[in-house]
Design a protein around this motif. Structure first.
Motif, PDB file in Angstrom:
ATOM      1  N   GLU A   1       2.264   1.732  -3.482  1.00 25.45           N
ATOM      2  CA  GLU A   1       1.212   2.158  -4.403  1.00 25.45           C
ATOM      3  C   GLU A   1       0.839   3.614  -4.185  1.00 25.45           C
ATOM      4  OE1 GLU A   1      -1.671  -0.737  -3.423  1.00 25.45           O
ATOM      5  OE2 GLU A   1      -0.777  -2.319  -4.661  1.00 25.45           O
TER       6      GLU A   1
ATOM      7  N   ARG B   1       0.825  -1.204   0.000  1.00 28.34           N
ATOM      8  CA  ARG B   1       0.000   0.000   0.000  1.00 28.34           C
ATOM      9  C   ARG B   1       0.863   1.258   0.000  1.00 28.34           C
ATOM     10  NH1 ARG B   1      -2.397  -0.696   4.404  1.00 28.34           N
ATOM     11  NH2 ARG B   1      -1.329   0.869   5.664  1.00 28.34           N
TER      12      ARG B   1
ATOM     13  N   ARG C   1     -10.515   2.330 -10.815  1.00 32.43           N
ATOM     14  CA  ARG C   1      -9.361   2.101 -11.688  1.00 32.43           C
ATOM     15  C   ARG C   1      -8.493   0.970 -11.149  1.00 32.43           C
ATOM     16  NH1 ARG C   1      -7.649   5.426 -15.468  1.00 32.43           N
ATOM     17  NH2 ARG C   1      -8.860   7.142 -14.544  1.00 32.43           N
ATOM     18  N   TYR C   2      -8.257   0.984  -9.852  1.00 36.04           N
ATOM     19  CA  TYR C   2      -7.431  -0.068  -9.241  1.00 36.04           C
ATOM     20  C   TYR C   2      -8.127  -1.423  -9.349  1.00 36.04           C
ATOM     21  CZ  TYR C   2      -4.892  -2.739  -5.715  1.00 36.04           C
ATOM     22  OH  TYR C   2      -4.152  -3.701  -5.075  1.00 36.04           O
TER      23      TYR C   2
ATOM     24  N   HIS D   1     -11.966  -6.985  -2.636  1.00 34.90           N
ATOM     25  CA  HIS D   1     -11.635  -5.635  -3.075  1.00 34.90           C
ATOM     26  C   HIS D   1     -12.789  -4.657  -2.865  1.00 34.90           C
ATOM     27  CE1 HIS D   1      -7.798  -6.790  -4.778  1.00 34.90           C
ATOM     28  NE2 HIS D   1      -8.374  -7.766  -5.455  1.00 34.90           N
TER      29      HIS D   1
ATOM     30  N   GLU E   1      -7.791  -2.671 -12.881  1.00 32.78           N
ATOM     31  CA  GLU E   1      -6.422  -3.114 -13.182  1.00 32.78           C
ATOM     32  C   GLU E   1      -6.155  -4.494 -12.587  1.00 32.78           C
ATOM     33  OE1 GLU E   1      -3.918  -0.025 -11.728  1.00 32.78           O
ATOM     34  OE2 GLU E   1      -4.307   1.327 -13.426  1.00 32.78           O
ATOM     35  N   ARG E   2      -6.624  -4.694 -11.380  1.00 33.69           N
ATOM     36  CA  ARG E   2      -6.430  -5.993 -10.734  1.00 33.69           C
ATOM     37  C   ARG E   2      -7.181  -7.095 -11.478  1.00 33.69           C
ATOM     38  NH1 ARG E   2      -2.321  -6.819  -7.819  1.00 33.69           N
ATOM     39  NH2 ARG E   2      -3.427  -8.409  -6.622  1.00 33.69           N
TER      40      ARG E   2
ATOM     41  N   SER F   1     -10.089   2.681  -5.586  1.00 38.40           N
ATOM     42  CA  SER F   1     -10.732   3.273  -6.757  1.00 38.40           C
ATOM     43  C   SER F   1     -11.207   2.211  -7.745  1.00 38.40           C
ATOM     44  CB  SER F   1      -9.763   4.228  -7.462  1.00 38.40           C
ATOM     45  OG  SER F   1      -8.695   3.492  -8.050  1.00 38.40           O
TER      46      SER F   1
ATOM     47  N   ILE G   1      -1.353   5.422  -6.739  1.00 39.34           N
ATOM     48  CA  ILE G   1      -2.369   4.385  -6.948  1.00 39.34           C
ATOM     49  C   ILE G   1      -3.314   4.341  -5.749  1.00 39.34           C
ATOM     50  CG2 ILE G   1      -2.774   1.928  -7.312  1.00 39.34           C
ATOM     51  CD1 ILE G   1       0.025   1.766  -8.520  1.00 39.34           C
ATOM     52  N   ASP G   2      -4.604   4.512  -6.005  1.00 36.15           N
ATOM     53  CA  ASP G   2      -5.620   4.440  -4.955  1.00 36.15           C
ATOM     54  C   ASP G   2      -6.226   3.040  -4.961  1.00 36.15           C
ATOM     55  OD1 ASP G   2      -7.652   4.679  -3.166  1.00 36.15           O
ATOM     56  OD2 ASP G   2      -8.662   6.351  -4.169  1.00 36.15           O
ATOM     57  N   ARG G   3      -5.928   2.272  -3.946  1.00 35.46           N
ATOM     58  CA  ARG G   3      -6.389   0.886  -3.882  1.00 35.46           C
ATOM     59  C   ARG G   3      -7.904   0.765  -3.781  1.00 35.46           C
ATOM     60  NH1 ARG G   3      -2.690  -3.002  -1.832  1.00 35.46           N
ATOM     61  NH2 ARG G   3      -4.335  -3.877  -0.543  1.00 35.46           N
TER      62      ARG G   3
END
Length: 384
Positions: A68, A65, A79-80, A168, A83-84, A77, A73-75
């Motif tokens: 990131e 974290r 977007r995250y 998540h 991406e995952r 969001s 990188i916002d875990r």
């Protein structure tokens, strides 16, 4: 994606609760004193610096974290989460066509503007509610693209379900959201309209790339093949030299349709030759080697000589249609899609309904109600 970094050697001084094989790149442990985790980085002058980031009690997830956050990188969001998902084994196991559709949906959703002045992808997943997703679907559908709205909705449902199952996010705000109502369009463009647009595409395709009024030079070829071979756009861009046989073009239909061979005749030969000539010129100009195997030689290529992507074809087509309407080549009411050329080709196929079904490759006779819009000529009742 494989990393070129050297694999870490086991360090017995690193706390036992840390899986050393999963330590973030660039993070190191200093065992002196009570122990500290630190980062190494270089400034613009190339000088190396150290920055302490955590003590020995930090967990592996905390180290990730921290790294990131340093990279913005916002875990939490969207977007995250996306991406995952797109790096997951579940995504990689999907069919190529599904992955392409999901990639399009991801790229579209993440960059949608919001009233907060930042793209949708930057919003925390906890801010997503069924009401927000419904507004999103309704807004996109109202722009005249209900099919696009439903594609994005299905993607969000899949994305959040994957995220819930892996910790998540806590809920699926896309579940239960109403789909947009799609109008069933069965457009059948007139042959004169097709001819005018094909001629326009051929003329404008001869203009230099980037020149005002230019269009993709392959579009008129794609139009010809869509009509003659009765193929979808994705089926055209995946044609290769392996589809060229002595008797004609072997189709590569999707969705369970049967393949067939469309015999050579002057119009088909001309379009196929134009495609191969264009490809040869591009490959020669770019110095690209010619693949040995025919299945590795795509018929329609992009400007750089690589295989043309379906998304690029769709974009080029929409630009052509917009330009043709603005310049009065066709009217707004006459606009049609590439898929409508397949419908026109099936309708124009001579013979019985069974003959048309064989030509289209459809396994179900019921599908002909969608693709064959011809009006049958039937005998009158009784005696003459």
């Amino acid at each position: 994606m494989k990393s070129n970094a050297r694999r870490r050697k086991h360090n017995p001084r690193i706390p036992a609760h840390i899986d050393q094989g999963r330590i973030p790149a660039g993070v190191y442990f200093d065992h002196r004193g009570h122990g500290r985790w630190y980062l190494l980085h270089r400034d613009e002058g190339g000088k190396q610096h150290r920055q302490n980031i955590a003590d020995a009690r930090a967990t592996l997830s905390e180290l990730h974290r921290i790294v990131e956050q340093r990279h913005g990188i916002d875990r939490h969001s969207l977007r995250y989460l996306a991406e995952r998902f797109h790096q997951s084994a579940q995504y990689l196991e999907l069919a190529a066509k599904t992955r392409t559709d999901y990639d399009y949906c991801r790229d579209t959703l993440l960059e949608l503007p919001t009233k907060l002045g930042k793209p949708l992808g930057n919003l925390p997943t906890r801010q997503f509610t069924p009401a927000l997703v419904q507004r999103l679907v309704d807004k996109i559908a109202a722009q005249g693209t209900p099919s696009k709205a439903n594609h994005l909705l299905r993607y969000l449902r899949r994305l959040f379900r994957w995220g819930i199952n892996r910790g998540h996010c806590d809920s699926n705000p896309a579940a239960g959201v109403e789909q947009a109502r799609e109008r069933q369009q069965r457009r059948l463009p007139e042959l004169t309209t097709i001819a005018e647009l094909t001629k326009f595409a051929q003329q404008r395709g001869q203009r230099a790339r980037g020149e005002k009024g230019a269009c993709a030079p392959y579009l008129w070829i794609v139009m010809e093949l869509a009509y003659i071979l009765r193929l979808r756009g994705i089926e055209i861009v995946t044609l290769t030299d392996a589809n060229s046989t002595t008797d004609g073009v072997l189709t590569n239909r999707r969705k369970g349709s049967r393949d067939n061979v469309v015999g050579w005749y002057p119009r088909l030969t001309s379009a196929w030759q134009a495609a191969t000539d264009r490809r040869a010129a591009i490959w020669k100009g770019k110095g690209r080697p010619v693949p040995m195997h025919p299945e590795a030689r795509p018929l329609i290529v992009a400007a750089d000589g690589s295989e043309l992507r379906k998304s690029s074809l769709d974009t080029a087509w929409q630009r052509l249609i917009k330009m043709a309407i603005e310049e009065g080549v066709i009217s707004a009411e006459q606009r049609f899609g590439l898929h409508d050329l397949k419908r026109r080709g099936i309708t124009d196929t001579k013979g019985t309904r069974h003959d048309k079904q064989q030509a289209s490759g459809h396994r179900s006779a019921a599908m002909m109600d969608t693709y064959d819009l011809s009006v049958p000529l039937v005998p009158h009742p009784g005696d003459d």
